[in-house]
Design a protein around this motif. Structure first.
Motif, PDB file in Angstrom:
ATOM      1  N   HIS A 296      58.734  69.541   8.480  1.00 54.19           N
ATOM      2  CA  HIS A 296      57.603  68.419   9.531  1.00 54.19           C
ATOM      3  C   HIS A 296      58.283  68.615  11.035  1.00 54.19           C
ATOM      4  CE1 HIS A 296      55.425  68.186   5.414  1.00 54.19           C
ATOM      5  NE2 HIS A 296      56.206  67.152   5.320  1.00 54.19           N
ATOM      6  N   ARG A 297      57.053  70.021  11.949  1.00 53.47           N
ATOM      7  CA  ARG A 297      57.596  70.178  13.218  1.00 53.47           C
ATOM      8  C   ARG A 297      56.948  69.580  13.719  1.00 53.47           C
ATOM      9  NH1 ARG A 297      58.477  75.970  12.106  1.00 53.47           N
ATOM     10  NH2 ARG A 297      61.216  76.131  11.163  1.00 53.47           N
ATOM     11  N   LEU A 298      57.622  68.415  15.382  1.00 55.17           N
ATOM     12  CA  LEU A 298      57.454  67.859  16.632  1.00 55.17           C
ATOM     13  C   LEU A 298      57.535  68.866  17.767  1.00 55.17           C
ATOM     14  CD1 LEU A 298      56.845  63.934  17.254  1.00 55.17           C
ATOM     15  CD2 LEU A 298      57.791  65.728  18.859  1.00 55.17           C
ATOM     16  N   LEU A 299      56.626  69.434  18.425  1.00 50.63           N
ATOM     17  CA  LEU A 299      56.861  69.885  20.079  1.00 50.63           C
ATOM     18  C   LEU A 299      57.136  69.030  20.896  1.00 50.63           C
ATOM     19  CD1 LEU A 299      57.629  72.693  20.549  1.00 50.63           C
ATOM     20  CD2 LEU A 299      55.602  72.739  20.424  1.00 50.63           C
ATOM     21  N   LYS A 300      57.932  69.116  21.997  1.00 51.04           N
ATOM     22  CA  LYS A 300      57.401  68.621  23.401  1.00 51.04           C
ATOM     23  C   LYS A 300      57.660  70.483  23.776  1.00 51.04           C
ATOM     24  CE  LYS A 300      58.224  68.576  27.908  1.00 51.04           C
ATOM     25  NZ  LYS A 300      58.880  69.898  27.932  1.00 51.04           N
ATOM     26  N   VAL A 301      56.620  70.634  24.560  1.00 48.22           N
ATOM     27  CA  VAL A 301      55.517  71.856  24.917  1.00 48.22           C
ATOM     28  C   VAL A 301      56.193  72.085  26.267  1.00 48.22           C
ATOM     29  CG1 VAL A 301      54.220  72.960  26.223  1.00 48.22           C
ATOM     30  CG2 VAL A 301      53.889  71.375  24.171  1.00 48.22           C
ATOM     31  N   GLY A 302      57.086  72.893  25.955  1.00 44.08           N
ATOM     32  CA  GLY A 302      57.938  74.027  27.310  1.00 44.08           C
ATOM     33  C   GLY A 302      56.523  73.939  28.591  1.00 44.08           C
ATOM     34  N   HIS A 303      57.986  73.573  29.705  1.00 40.00           N
ATOM     35  CA  HIS A 303      57.097  73.635  31.408  1.00 40.00           C
ATOM     36  C   HIS A 303      55.923  72.932  31.697  1.00 40.00           C
ATOM     37  CE1 HIS A 303      56.639  76.295  34.664  1.00 40.00           C
ATOM     38  NE2 HIS A 303      57.554  75.541  35.278  1.00 40.00           N
ATOM     39  N   HIS A 304      55.771  71.203  30.450  1.00 39.57           N
ATOM     40  CA  HIS A 304      54.784  70.846  31.307  1.00 39.57           C
ATOM     41  C   HIS A 304      53.261  71.684  31.165  1.00 39.57           C
ATOM     42  CE1 HIS A 304      57.761  68.676  34.064  1.00 39.57           C
ATOM     43  NE2 HIS A 304      57.835  69.957  34.582  1.00 39.57           N
ATOM     44  N   GLY A 305      53.318  72.435  29.786  1.00 35.66           N
ATOM     45  CA  GLY A 305      51.897  72.824  29.698  1.00 35.66           C
ATOM     46  C   GLY A 305      51.522  73.547  30.221  1.00 35.66           C
ATOM     47  N   SER A 306      52.313  74.318  31.125  1.00 36.51           N
ATOM     48  CA  SER A 306      52.369  75.830  32.120  1.00 36.51           C
ATOM     49  C   SER A 306      51.235  77.017  31.060  1.00 36.51           C
ATOM     50  CB  SER A 306      53.083  75.942  33.211  1.00 36.51           C
ATOM     51  OG  SER A 306      52.962  77.172  33.432  1.00 36.51           O
ATOM     52  N   ARG A 307      50.910  77.997  31.419  1.00 34.47           N
ATOM     53  CA  ARG A 307      50.672  79.261  31.178  1.00 34.47           C
ATOM     54  C   ARG A 307      51.420  80.064  31.281  1.00 34.47           C
ATOM     55  NH1 ARG A 307      48.016  79.672  35.745  1.00 34.47           N
ATOM     56  NH2 ARG A 307      46.078  78.835  35.394  1.00 34.47           N
ATOM     57  N   SER A 308      52.629  79.825  31.522  1.00 38.27           N
ATOM     58  CA  SER A 308      54.002  80.951  31.467  1.00 38.27           C
ATOM     59  C   SER A 308      54.551  79.709  30.857  1.00 38.27           C
ATOM     60  CB  SER A 308      54.736  80.778  33.075  1.00 38.27           C
ATOM     61  OG  SER A 308      55.127  79.198  32.753  1.00 38.27           O
ATOM     62  N   SER A 309      54.092  79.535  29.417  1.00 40.64           N
ATOM     63  CA  SER A 309      55.127  79.334  28.341  1.00 40.64           C
ATOM     64  C   SER A 309      54.307  78.567  27.382  1.00 40.64           C
ATOM     65  CB  SER A 309      55.531  77.477  28.606  1.00 40.64           C
ATOM     66  OG  SER A 309      56.432  76.846  27.470  1.00 40.64           O
ATOM     67  N   SER A 310      54.180  78.413  26.011  1.00 47.58           N
ATOM     68  CA  SER A 310      54.254  78.446  25.209  1.00 47.58           C
ATOM     69  C   SER A 310      53.253  79.860  24.835  1.00 47.58           C
ATOM     70  CB  SER A 310      52.744  77.237  25.472  1.00 47.58           C
ATOM     71  OG  SER A 310      53.377  76.012  24.850  1.00 47.58           O
ATOM     72  N   ASP A 311      54.060  80.654  23.766  1.00 49.59           N
ATOM     73  CA  ASP A 311      54.324  81.620  23.901  1.00 49.59           C
ATOM     74  C   ASP A 311      53.045  81.820  22.380  1.00 49.59           C
ATOM     75  OD1 ASP A 311      54.348  84.597  22.015  1.00 49.59           O
ATOM     76  OD2 ASP A 311      53.990  85.236  24.003  1.00 49.59           O
ATOM     77  N   PRO A 312      51.600  82.326  22.865  1.00 46.89           N
ATOM     78  CA  PRO A 312      51.208  82.555  20.837  1.00 46.89           C
ATOM     79  C   PRO A 312      52.196  82.608  19.832  1.00 46.89           C
ATOM     80  CG  PRO A 312      49.580  83.047  22.825  1.00 46.89           C
ATOM     81  CD  PRO A 312      51.234  83.011  22.948  1.00 46.89           C
ATOM     82  N   GLY A 313      52.733  84.230  20.126  1.00 46.63           N
ATOM     83  CA  GLY A 313      53.555  83.835  18.900  1.00 46.63           C
ATOM     84  C   GLY A 313      54.792  82.669  18.129  1.00 46.63           C
ATOM     85  N   TRP A 314      55.318  82.112  19.335  1.00 40.37           N
ATOM     86  CA  TRP A 314      55.839  81.299  19.628  1.00 40.37           C
ATOM     87  C   TRP A 314      55.349  79.868  18.513  1.00 40.37           C
ATOM     88  CZ3 TRP A 314      61.077  79.651  18.986  1.00 40.37           C
ATOM     89  CH2 TRP A 314      61.036  78.675  18.635  1.00 40.37           C
ATOM     90  N   ILE A 315      54.040  79.555  18.913  1.00 43.40           N
ATOM     91  CA  ILE A 315      53.164  78.251  18.537  1.00 43.40           C
ATOM     92  C   ILE A 315      53.643  78.849  17.133  1.00 43.40           C
ATOM     93  CG2 ILE A 315      51.426  76.744  18.564  1.00 43.40           C
ATOM     94  CD1 ILE A 315      53.424  76.823  21.130  1.00 43.40           C
ATOM     95  N   ASN A 316      53.101  79.943  16.437  1.00 40.55           N
ATOM     96  CA  ASN A 316      52.210  80.238  15.482  1.00 40.55           C
ATOM     97  C   ASN A 316      53.686  79.878  14.483  1.00 40.55           C
ATOM     98  OD1 ASN A 316      49.451  80.601  15.619  1.00 40.55           O
ATOM     99  ND2 ASN A 316      49.639  82.206  16.072  1.00 40.55           N
ATOM    100  N   ALA A 317      54.768  80.957  14.942  1.00 43.77           N
ATOM    101  CA  ALA A 317      56.079  80.482  14.207  1.00 43.77           C
ATOM    102  C   ALA A 317      56.447  79.374  13.812  1.00 43.77           C
ATOM    103  CB  ALA A 317      56.432  81.959  14.609  1.00 43.77           C
TER     104      ALA A 317
END
Length: 785
Positions: free
Chosen positions: A688-709
């Motif tokens: 069961h995963r918890l994510l601290k999102v990268g780069h303060h939630g900038s659009r330059s981070s959080s690739d949709p493929g990474w989030i889905n994986a």
């Protein structure tokens, strides 16, 4: 030796101590009322309060029971004052409004901002309010000079409410807005937004303050430390560079004087003593004149008013031969302040001033009795420096999360320094004597650069349990009371000193972690994550953007009761992640420090690195270690890189505990997230995963493929309120929404704490909101049947 005058000071007014205890009860009230209370109270509560006040008033004739009606009246009056202040506050407008008024204070630089005050004349429903106004003042851009003090202006500005402090991240909300009567802030993006309506028409007092400020700015002080300390000592000006006075704030010496107003009281007492020695009379009148003149020059701020009240009480008491007893003079001064500032019971300055004077006036002699066998005739002098430190020790622990071990010794240097330097620096500001100004500047630079940092050794204290600290505070009040009654105090003094020593040795009373928790602290636009593991050590990931963030982290660690060893990991060398490192290293000892592996020729940590006793560890992929029953693994960077953006080498951590997996992304960008997927991350496991999102939630981070994986069940974003970058960006939030990931943002929530519970994640926000995120059914890895 106890003189006749000193004995009379101590015992006069011995029957007036119920006022002191009643004040303590009134100060306790704001600690129990929520800071964001809007002032609503039901009629049954109001009627019950009045009945209680009326019934207890019958006891006023009984001397031993007089404290009950006094306490009831003061508590009820404080409640009513708080209620009226809260109701008034909620009726004030927010958002964009056109305001007219005049600039009512000299402009003062603080960091990259200019600050002044606006006396509002229009609209009529806001007329008379005096609110802080802020302008950008960046060092590397063109600066547009603001209007002179006294200039009438019109502006269209956003009125922002003062944010209430987070409930679980701070030692206790301080009610700053209701204490200084400034519940709104005006923040402009340029001085061009101030439309000048006419020529400046400053008052005589504002002319004087502007003149003195201009003289200060013209002083030939090249050293920034010297100039900052000169301004703080002579004029009460907040330092331009926060790192200059950071060590003072941590050492608990100059900090206590400035925030409490004792600086003014000390100057008045020094003037009184000097005039008495030179003239033999007139010392009290001279002290009053000196105090009023000093307040007029530096401005009647809250600390200055407090110090002036206490100095006047001391001066009038001495002039009357103590017919106005010190206990009455001191507590009447505090009562006057409390009547106008009902939330003062949660103000550090108010309480620090009170307890320091209690110890100095009534506790020093009891302490000197314990020191006499060792120090002989010097015992009383040593006790006068030590007693205020001991009495304020529990307050410093509660408000700052640590105790300055060398505080008493630092007082030996700092108190005389302030008493001498404050009037001297003020005189030299008005009459700059060539050569002498530079000499005093060199002394201040040495004091701020070497002497005070030498004494700023802070022992962290766990204040998860408040009762020992509160009892210690009340113990000093009881000791002062017993002294005035001429009762035995040796056993009482021994108990207070022993309790203080025991708490120092134990580091306070902590609270062990019972389950995995991750706390994203609200430290503005930056990162600071506290990870606690049952039967393991604590880990801090990043230190926020500045010294003030480090001090806030120290308070949070204290209130969480962290007594286990603390390990520090800094993800990459950017100021919003490493800016508090040097300050925090003075406030908390680290069991280890680790940084990501980097191949830069130039040291990227030079601007943040403190003086270390050991070389930090180097993190790169395949590094693994265990802590308790948790397994840590570094997933990025794979090797030392020399890349143009430090975000690209930001350390990415994976933490596994039981059936949980935490992914802490630092400021990793989308390209790093795709690289991680190319490296086989995340592994197809049923955690069961918890994510601290990268780069303060900038659009330059959080690739949709990474989030889905990754498929996290909950996520947290570290981003400050109204930050200039617009974090978190809507694209990132939409990606998380489409993946059905509940997301919490530190700024909006005033901090977020996520705790592993039996069937999911328990969420507690700094605003008091609670939520529960249940487990999702484990997803099968992609490509399986």
């Amino acid at each position: 030796m106890l003189t006749r005058e000193r004995l009379w000071q101590r015992v006069s007014g011995k029957d007036l101590w119920p006022l002191a205890w009643a004040l303590a009860a009134a100060c306790a009230l704001p600690w129990f009322v929520p800071e964001d209370w809007a002032g609503h109270a039901g009629k049954p509560w109001i009627i019950s309060g009045w009945i209680l006040v009326v019934l207890t008033s019958l006891l006023i004739r009984h001397q031993q029971l007089a404290v009950i009606p006094l306490a009831a009246a003061l508590v009820w009056g404080t409640f009513g004052n708080l209620r009226q202040r809260a109701l008034w506050e909620t009726r004030l407008p927010t958002g964009l409004h056109v305001l007219e008024g005049s600039i009512d204070a000299p402009w003062t630089a603080q960091g990259e901002q200019l600050m002044s005050a606006l006396e509002i004349s229009s609209p009529l429903d806001l007329k008379g309010n005096r609110w802080r106004i802020t302008l950008p003042w960046p060092a590397d851009q063109e600066r547009i000079p603001p209007p002179l003090p006294g200039t009438p202006v019109r502006l269209r500005a956003e009125l922002r409410p003062v944010e209430p402090a987070p409930r679980f991240l701070a030692e206790r909300p301080l009610w700053r807005a209701r204490s200084d009567r400034a519940p709104r802030r005006i923040q402009l993006s340029s001085a061009l937004q101030l439309e000048i309506l006419g020529p400046p028409k400053p008052s005589a007092l504002l002319r004087l303050q502007s003149f003195v400020k201009a003289r200060f700015e013209a002083l030939p002080l090249a050293d920034s430390t010297a100039k900052d300390l000169w301004g703080a000592l002579a004029l009460g000006i907040s330092p331009v560079h926060e790192e200059t006075t950071s060590a003072f704030a941590e050492s608990g010496t100059l900090h206590i004087l400035i925030v409490s107003g004792l600086q003014v009281t000390l100057v008045m007492a020094a003037v009184q003593a000097l005039l008495r020695r030179l003239l033999g009379r007139g010392g009290s009148v001279g002290a009053v004149v000196a105090g009023i003149a000093y307040a007029a020059v530096v401005g009647f701020s809250a600390p200055v008013w407090r110090g002036l009240f206490m100095g006047l009480a001391w001066a009038f008491g001495g002039a009357s031969g103590w017919k106005l007893p010190p206990v009455l003079g001191l507590h009447l001064a505090l009562l006057l302040w409390l009547l106008g500032h009902p939330a003062a019971g949660c103000e550090p300055g108010f309480l620090l001033a009170w307890w320091a004077l209690l110890a100095l006036l009534w506790g020093a002699e009891s302490l000197a009795g314990l020191m006499a066998p060792i120090l002989g005739k010097y015992a009383l002098t040593a006790a006068r420096f030590t007693a205020p430190w001991l009495a304020t020790l529990p307050l410093l622990a509660l408000f700052h999360g640590g105790i300055p071990l060398w505080g008493a010794l630092a007082n030996v240097f700092v108190l005389p320094l302030v008493a001498l330097m404050t009037p001297l620096c003020l005189f030299l500001t008005l009459v700059p004597v060539p050569g002498l100004v530079q000499s005093i500047g060199l002394l201040l630079a040495w004091t701020g650069g070497f002497l005070v940092p030498f004494f700023a050794h802070v022992t962290p204290m766990a204040t998860a349990h408040l009762w020992p600290w509160l009892l210690l505070m009340l113990g000093w009040l009881a000791l002062a009371h017993r002294q005035s009654l001429m009762r035995r105090t040796r056993a009482w003094t021994v108990a207070l000193v022993a309790a203080s020593a025991a708490l120092l040795v134990m580091g306070g009373l902590g609270r062990q972690a019972t389950t995995l928790s991750l706390e994203a602290m609200d430290i503005g636009q930056g990162d600071a994550l506290l990870l606690r593991i049952p039967d393991g050590d604590a880990t801090l990931i990043d230190t926020g953007p500045a010294p003030w963030a480090a001090r806030r982290i120290a308070r949070s660690l204290s209130r969480r009761g962290v007594t286990e060893p603390l390990h520090l990991i800094i993800t990459h060398p950017h100021s919003d992640h490493a800016g508090g490192w040097a300050t925090l290293s003075r406030l908390r000892p680290f069991a280890s420090v680790a940084l990501p592996a980097m191949a830069d020729v130039k040291d990227p940590w030079a601007d943040f690195r403190p003086k270390l006793d050991r070389t930090p560890g180097s993190l790169h992929r395949r590094d693994k270690w265990a802590d308790g029953k948790a397994d840590f693994a570094v997933r990025w960077p794979p090797k030392p890189f020399d890349l143009p953006d430090a975000n690209m080498v930001s350390a990415v951590l994976r933490v596994r505990w039981q059936d949980r997996e935490l992914w802490l992304m630092g400021d990793a960008l989308q390209i790093q997230e795709r690289d991680l997927m190319d490296l086989g991350e995340p592994e197809p496991t049923p955690f069961h995963r918890l994510l601290k999102v990268g780069h303060h939630g900038s659009r330059s981070s959080s690739d949709p493929g990474w989030i889905n994986a990754l498929a996290p069940e909950v996520s947290v974003i570290s981003a400050g309120r109204r930050n200039r970058f617009g974090h978190p960006h809507e694209e990132t939030l939409e990606t998380l929404r489409q993946a059905h990931v509940p997301t919490f943002v530190t700024g909006a929530e005033r901090g977020v704490r996520m705790e592993a519970s039996q069937a999911g994640w328990a969420i507690e926000s700094g605003s008091g909101r609670r939520a529960f995120i249940p487990f999702q059914a484990p997803r099968k890895p992609e490509g399986t049947q």
